[in-house]
Design a protein around this motif. Structure first.
Motif, PDB file in Angstrom:
ATOM      1  N   ALA A 123       0.839  -1.211   0.000  1.00 50.44           N
ATOM      2  CA  ALA A 123       0.000   0.000   0.000  1.00 50.44           C
ATOM      3  C   ALA A 123       0.868   1.253   0.000  1.00 50.44           C
ATOM      4  O   ALA A 123       0.568   2.236  -0.675  1.00 50.44           O
ATOM      5  N   LEU A 124       1.962   1.200   0.764  1.00 52.93           N
ATOM      6  CA  LEU A 124       2.865   2.351   0.845  1.00 52.93           C
ATOM      7  C   LEU A 124       3.535   2.621  -0.503  1.00 52.93           C
ATOM      8  O   LEU A 124       3.861   3.770  -0.825  1.00 52.93           O
ATOM      9  N   LEU A 125       3.725   1.581  -1.289  1.00 51.99           N
ATOM     10  CA  LEU A 125       4.281   1.753  -2.633  1.00 51.99           C
ATOM     11  C   LEU A 125       3.207   2.182  -3.628  1.00 51.99           C
ATOM     12  O   LEU A 125       3.415   3.093  -4.441  1.00 51.99           O
ATOM     13  N   ALA A 126       2.036   1.534  -3.567  1.00 53.84           N
ATOM     14  CA  ALA A 126       1.004   1.733  -4.590  1.00 53.84           C
ATOM     15  C   ALA A 126       0.344   3.108  -4.505  1.00 53.84           C
ATOM     16  O   ALA A 126       0.121   3.766  -5.530  1.00 53.84           O
ATOM     17  N   TRP A 127       0.016   3.560  -3.292  1.00 54.99           N
ATOM     18  CA  TRP A 127      -0.729   4.817  -3.160  1.00 54.99           C
ATOM     19  C   TRP A 127       0.074   6.028  -3.653  1.00 54.99           C
ATOM     20  O   TRP A 127      -0.427   6.807  -4.482  1.00 54.99           O
ATOM     21  N   PRO A 128       1.325   6.220  -3.228  1.00 61.52           N
ATOM     22  CA  PRO A 128       2.079   7.364  -3.766  1.00 61.52           C
ATOM     23  C   PRO A 128       2.326   7.243  -5.274  1.00 61.52           C
ATOM     24  O   PRO A 128       2.310   8.257  -5.988  1.00 61.52           O
ATOM     25  N   LEU A 129       2.549   6.007  -5.767  1.00 66.74           N
ATOM     26  CA  LEU A 129       2.788   5.835  -7.198  1.00 66.74           C
ATOM     27  C   LEU A 129       1.554   6.218  -8.010  1.00 66.74           C
ATOM     28  O   LEU A 129       1.640   6.954  -9.001  1.00 66.74           O
ATOM     29  N   PHE A 130       0.381   5.732  -7.560  1.00 67.30           N
ATOM     30  CA  PHE A 130      -0.839   6.086  -8.277  1.00 67.30           C
ATOM     31  C   PHE A 130      -1.135   7.582  -8.151  1.00 67.30           C
ATOM     32  O   PHE A 130      -1.636   8.209  -9.093  1.00 67.30           O
ATOM     33  N   SER A 131      -0.828   8.163  -7.002  1.00 66.97           N
ATOM     34  CA  SER A 131      -1.023   9.604  -6.822  1.00 66.97           C
ATOM     35  C   SER A 131      -0.169  10.390  -7.812  1.00 66.97           C
ATOM     36  O   SER A 131      -0.622  11.391  -8.392  1.00 66.97           O
ATOM     37  N   LEU A 132       1.072   9.944  -8.037  1.00 63.95           N
ATOM     38  CA  LEU A 132       1.956  10.612  -8.980  1.00 63.95           C
ATOM     39  C   LEU A 132       1.414  10.497 -10.415  1.00 63.95           C
ATOM     40  O   LEU A 132       1.392  11.481 -11.168  1.00 63.95           O
ATOM     41  N   ILE A 133       0.936   9.304 -10.760  1.00 64.68           N
ATOM     42  CA  ILE A 133       0.383   9.094 -12.098  1.00 64.68           C
ATOM     43  C   ILE A 133      -0.848   9.978 -12.302  1.00 64.68           C
ATOM     44  O   ILE A 133      -1.021  10.607 -13.356  1.00 64.68           O
TER      45      ILE A 133
ATOM     46  N   LEU B 175      -8.073   9.584 -14.493  1.00 65.68           N
ATOM     47  CA  LEU B 175      -7.261   9.094 -13.379  1.00 65.68           C
ATOM     48  C   LEU B 175      -7.365   9.992 -12.138  1.00 65.68           C
ATOM     49  O   LEU B 175      -7.477   9.478 -11.016  1.00 65.68           O
ATOM     50  N   PRO B 176      -7.336  11.320 -12.275  1.00 67.30           N
ATOM     51  CA  PRO B 176      -7.570  12.145 -11.081  1.00 67.30           C
ATOM     52  C   PRO B 176      -8.927  11.885 -10.439  1.00 67.30           C
ATOM     53  O   PRO B 176      -9.055  11.925  -9.211  1.00 67.30           O
ATOM     54  N   ALA B 177      -9.965  11.598 -11.275  1.00 67.64           N
ATOM     55  CA  ALA B 177     -11.286  11.302 -10.712  1.00 67.64           C
ATOM     56  C   ALA B 177     -11.257   9.989  -9.943  1.00 67.64           C
ATOM     57  O   ALA B 177     -11.857   9.870  -8.855  1.00 67.64           O
ATOM     58  N   ILE B 178     -10.554   8.981 -10.470  1.00 66.54           N
ATOM     59  CA  ILE B 178     -10.410   7.705  -9.754  1.00 66.54           C
ATOM     60  C   ILE B 178      -9.643   7.923  -8.459  1.00 66.54           C
ATOM     61  O   ILE B 178      -9.999   7.390  -7.397  1.00 66.54           O
TER      62      ILE B 178
END
Length: 323
Positions: free
Chosen positions: A40-50, A62-65
């Protein structure tokens, strides 16, 4: 163009802040084991950056998701509630409360542990009675455990019979748990009010945990001393009725004392040193709240009690010796 860049910059700041908060919330509270927390610590910041890059490119799916996931995260966060029902460490297992009958106060749980080390101690809790008409002094102790800017704040009340009672707002550690300042932002610890003898609660910090301590006598009229003592009892009663999370920034050992003191003296000013509690003594000096002659440096030198506490160690007159 300038307007668009401004709103994108503002959106970036908000997304980065919420991404950082979400990472902390997932790391400290996700109840699915270390592997799940690391993923989760890897996925959440990565998806936030994308999602942030997509926002800059005017692609809004993607911002809406991301926003939907953030709302789900906030909904989950709102379900995390403080509790009195955990397996607590021995030194915070009981919370003080008191009954007031005129000037007499009866406290049900006063701690008087005999500490040999941080893991080797004799557990002692006992009821105590105090006469507020015999209240003669209030001291504030600052115990430094992590550099010059961070200190734990304790308040000690002295009585004419020579006894001292110390109140301490602390994290309520579970058994085997230790304090993490960052975790304190993320609902990791409940708050507890401890009342204890100085030979327990001051000595364990100087002699057992190796902390460095200063003890200052406050300039305070008798009625205000009494009001502050009763404010602690009220704080304890509130905590017993409604458990509350400790917060490293807004609900810690210093800010809670300030909130109680401000109920007694509403004019107390806010100051950054209430957050950087290691400098609280300078704040108190500027308010004219410290008793004694000379400038701040002289007061601070006289207030340094670490060597005296270590020399007094287990002596029955510990409180007299450190003064």
């Amino acid at each position: 163009m300038i307007k668009r860049i401004f709103f994108l910059a503002l959106g970036t700041l908000v997304m980065v802040s919420l991404a950082a908060w979400g990472a902390g919330a997932l790391w400290f509270q996700l109840p699915l084991g270390d592997l799940a927390r690391k993923l989760a610590l890897l996925a959440w910041p990565l998806f936030s950056l994308i999602a942030l890059l997509a926002l800059w490119r005017r692609r809004y799916r993607l911002p809406a998701i991301w926003l939907g996931l953030l709302l789900a995260l906030l909904a989950w966060w709102s379900t995390i509630a403080p509790s009195h029902d955990r397996i607590w460490a021995d030194d915070v297992a009981r919370m003080v409360s008191g009954k007031v009958d005129g000037s007499m106060v009866t406290l049900d749980q006063v701690r008087n542990f005999d500490w040999r080390s941080d893991t080797d101690y004799t557990v002692r809790w006992a009821p105590r009675r105090y006469d507020l008409n015999q209240l003669r002094s209030v001291d504030v102790a600052l115990s430094y455990w992590m550099g010059p800017a961070i200190a734990h704040t304790l308040v000690s009340f002295g009585f004419s019979d020579g006894r001292y009672l110390t109140f301490s707002i602390e994290i309520r550690k579970e058994r085997g748990e230790s304090f993490d300042g960052l975790a304190g932002f993320f609902k990791r610890y409940e708050t507890v009010l401890i009342a204890a003898d100085e030979r327990d609660i001051l000595r364990v910090r100087t002699n057992v945990r190796g902390e460095d301590m200063w003890l200052y006598r406050l300039q305070m009229p008798p009625q205000m001393m009494r009001s502050l003592f009763l404010a602690y009892l009220d704080e304890g009663a509130q905590l017993r009725r409604t458990p509350r999370f400790y917060n490293t920034l807004t609900g810690n050992c210093t800010t809670i004392v300030y909130q109680m003191a401000r109920r007694i003296s509403p004019g107390l000013p806010l100051d950054w040193r209430l957050l950087a509690s290691g400098y609280l003594d300078r704040y108190l000096y500027q308010l004219g709240a410290l008793q004694g002659q000379g400038g701040f440096d002289a007061l601070r030198q006289r207030a340094h009690i670490t060597a005296r506490a270590r020399a007094a160690d287990q002596a029955a007159d510990f409180s007299a010796r450190i003064r």
